[in-house]
Design an enzyme around this catalytic site. Structure first.
Site, short mmCIF file in Angstrom:
data_model
loop_
_atom_site.label_atom_id
_atom_site.label_comp_id
_atom_site.label_asym_id
_atom_site.label_seq_id
_atom_site.Cartn_x
_atom_site.Cartn_y
_atom_site.Cartn_z
N HIS A 1 0.86 -1.19 0.00
CA HIS A 1 0.00 0.00 0.00
C HIS A 1 0.89 1.23 0.00
O HIS A 1 1.99 1.21 0.54
CB HIS A 1 -0.88 -0.02 1.26
CG HIS A 1 -1.96 1.01 1.26
ND1 HIS A 1 -3.13 0.86 0.56
CD2 HIS A 1 -2.05 2.21 1.88
CE1 HIS A 1 -3.90 1.92 0.75
NE2 HIS A 1 -3.26 2.76 1.54
N ASP B 1 -13.59 3.20 8.58
CA ASP B 1 -12.59 4.03 7.90
C ASP B 1 -13.20 4.81 6.75
O ASP B 1 -12.91 5.98 6.55
CB ASP B 1 -11.43 3.17 7.38
CG ASP B 1 -10.48 4.01 6.54
OD1 ASP B 1 -9.90 4.96 7.11
OD2 ASP B 1 -10.36 3.78 5.33
N ARG C 1 -12.87 13.28 7.23
CA ARG C 1 -11.53 13.90 7.31
C ARG C 1 -11.25 14.73 6.06
O ARG C 1 -10.65 15.80 6.12
CB ARG C 1 -10.46 12.82 7.46
CG ARG C 1 -10.44 12.21 8.85
CD ARG C 1 -9.59 10.97 8.88
NE ARG C 1 -8.22 11.24 8.50
CZ ARG C 1 -7.41 10.33 7.96
NH1 ARG C 1 -7.82 9.10 7.76
NH2 ARG C 1 -6.19 10.65 7.64
N SER D 1 -6.14 4.41 9.66
CA SER D 1 -6.92 4.29 8.43
C SER D 1 -6.30 3.24 7.51
O SER D 1 -6.98 2.34 7.01
CB SER D 1 -6.96 5.66 7.74
OG SER D 1 -7.38 5.55 6.42
N LYS E 1 -7.68 -1.10 7.33
CA LYS E 1 -8.06 -1.81 6.10
C LYS E 1 -7.12 -2.99 5.83
O LYS E 1 -7.55 -4.09 5.51
CB LYS E 1 -7.97 -0.86 4.89
CG LYS E 1 -8.97 0.25 4.89
CD LYS E 1 -8.86 1.08 3.61
CE LYS E 1 -7.72 2.03 3.63
NZ LYS E 1 -8.01 3.43 3.86
N1 URA Z 1 -4.48 6.51 2.67
C1 URA Z 1 -5.42 5.95 3.49
O1 URA Z 1 -5.92 4.86 3.24
N2 URA Z 1 -5.79 6.63 4.60
C2 URA Z 1 -5.26 7.83 4.94
O2 URA Z 1 -5.62 8.37 5.95
C3 URA Z 1 -4.30 8.41 4.07
C4 URA Z 1 -3.91 7.72 2.94
#
Ligand code: URA
Length: 435
Positions: free
Chosen positions: A82, A161, A168, A183, A187
């Protein structure tokens, strides 16, 4: 406990108990805690931060807010990658096929463009027919037969999230280390992989404004993963300028295909192969980084990775002919060259401004419901430090709409700067942390 009491505690710099965090997240999911309560609490966290123990509790609540994938029936180790988000950041479409070609199972869950950064799913959807949300049965089948799937987040994965991120995004609370950590990992830990490779970006196009903050984010991610007993490698990579040359959906897919056919800009190669090698190592397919890098390199040079990408596209209903003929990708009607106004060296190639310019052309979205033009974007002919002659093309602008072009031009102008002397080279890989 009351919502007001919990918000007040964080507002005054207090430290939450696990129970208070559970109360807040579970109440939010049940719509007992409203968006305005949550927004106020997010701002309090943004300003006052969280202790590592609080971040851990928040991540756990985010992960457990929805379904947790069960991939235990699949053979071998599962590893995902990621990125914290960047411009021209197309490595997912490169590293997933490479790692799969080396025997790692890659259940990659990825997102859409937001803000100035691009989204892997939007890029993949520029391939005609590509399905970003295959059914769970299809996902299992693809993982068994091809070894990698690249898909969107389903509604039941970390739903807290999704709702919190939407808040946010509109309350200026994205750039918070505890909130970003929870966040991303909420996931990713719901995928229950054996290992994670996280690319934390640093530079003008990154969410974190300074190298110090990028390092703090990397440390926070490693600490939570360690506590959650998931192997993790965080690579801090440079995002001062866009990665590679292409920015924009179809243009980036074309660059990925060229990469997998062995034709690649050096920065994209260094970052992609570093990430892929770490995935191969965490996936148990190599003991050392030297071995893993060799395997990653061979997967590209033998065509095995290109073949995996073809199969991923085929199994997700996309037009696999794109691998041999990228010309079937959408094309912009016009390509305009942006010339250098003086001679010298390119000393500024601002990733954020170029990401915004590409969005202004239609490649990204300002609101979640905006539609994307897959064909438009930028192609950098020059990168930081390159010598430039007056009148030489700095970048190509692929555009479809005159008004949008006019909005993008001032951003491009501001993003690219030429000086008589080259600036100092920035490293591509700033640091690697492991947990
Ligand atoms: N990517 C995400 O999944 N969450 C964040 O808060 C910032 C970047």
């Amino acid at each position: 406990m009351t919502p007001n009491g919990v918000i007040q505690k964080k507002r005054d710099g207090g430290v939450h108990t696990d129970e208070e965090i559970a109360y807040l997240i579970r109440g939010f999911l049940a719509h007992e805690i409203t968006d305005y309560h949550m927004s106020a609490w997010l701002m309090a966290v943004y300003i006052n931060g969280m202790t590592p123990k609080e971040v851990l509790a928040l991540t756990r609540e985010m992960r457990d807010s929805g379904a947790v994938l069960d991939l235990s029936a699949l053979p071998g180790k599962k590893v995902d990658k990621h990125s914290t988000g960047g411009v021209g950041d197309k490595t997912s479409m490169i590293v997933a096929p490479i790692a799969a070609a080396c025997g790692v199972t890659v259940p990659m869950i990825t997102g859409r463009a937001l803000g100035h950064t691009g989204g892997t799913l939007d890029k993949l959807q520029s391939i005609p027919g590509f399905n970003p949300l295959p059914s769970p049965a299809t996902v299992s089948k693809i993982l068994k037969t091809v070894g990698a799937v690249i898909m969107g987040q389903t509604d039941d994965l970390a739903p807290a999230d999704r709702r919190m991120y939407a808040l946010r995004d509109v309350t200026a609370t994205v750039e918070s280390i505890p909130l970003i950590t929870a966040s991303i990992l909420g996931k990713k830990l719901a995928e229950k992989t054996d290992g994670l490779v996280i690319d934390v970006k640093a530079g003008s196009g990154a969410f974190m404004p300074t190298m110090q903050k990028s390092r703090e984010l990397a440390r926070s991610i490693v600490d939570v993963c360690r506590a959650m007993k998931t192997r993790i490698v965080v690579v801090i990579t440079d995002m001062e300028q866009p990665l590679g040359r292409a920015i924009g959906n179809a243009l980036e897919i074309r660059e990925c295909i060229e990469f997998l056919h062995g034709n690649t800009p050096a920065d994209l190669e260094t970052v992609s192969l570093t990430l892929a090698a770490n995935m191969i190592r965490l996936g148990g397919r190599a003991r050392t980084m030297t071995q893993a890098s060799k395997l990653a390199y061979e997967a590209v040079s033998t065509g095995a990775a290109a073949d995996r990408f073809r199969r991923i596209i085929r199994e997700q209903d996309g037009d696999e002919r794109v691998i041999d003929n990228p010309d079937i990708l959408p094309h912009a009607k016009h390509v305009e060259e942006f010339p250098a106004r003086s001679k010298g060296f390119l000393t500024r190639c601002d990733a954020k401004l170029l990401g915004l310019a590409s969005n202004a052309l239609g490649a990204g979205r300002n609101k979640v419901e905006d539609t994307i033009d897959p064909a438009v974007g930028l192609y950098l002919k020059k990168k930081l430090g390159d010598p430039v002659a007056r009148g030489e093309t700095l970048c190509e602008i692929h555009w479809n709409d005159e008004k949008r072009l006019q909005n993008a031009l001032p951003l491009i102008k501001k993003a690219l700067e030429i000086k008589a002397r080259p600036g100092r080279n920035r490293p591509l890989i700033h640091a690697v942390l492991e947990g």
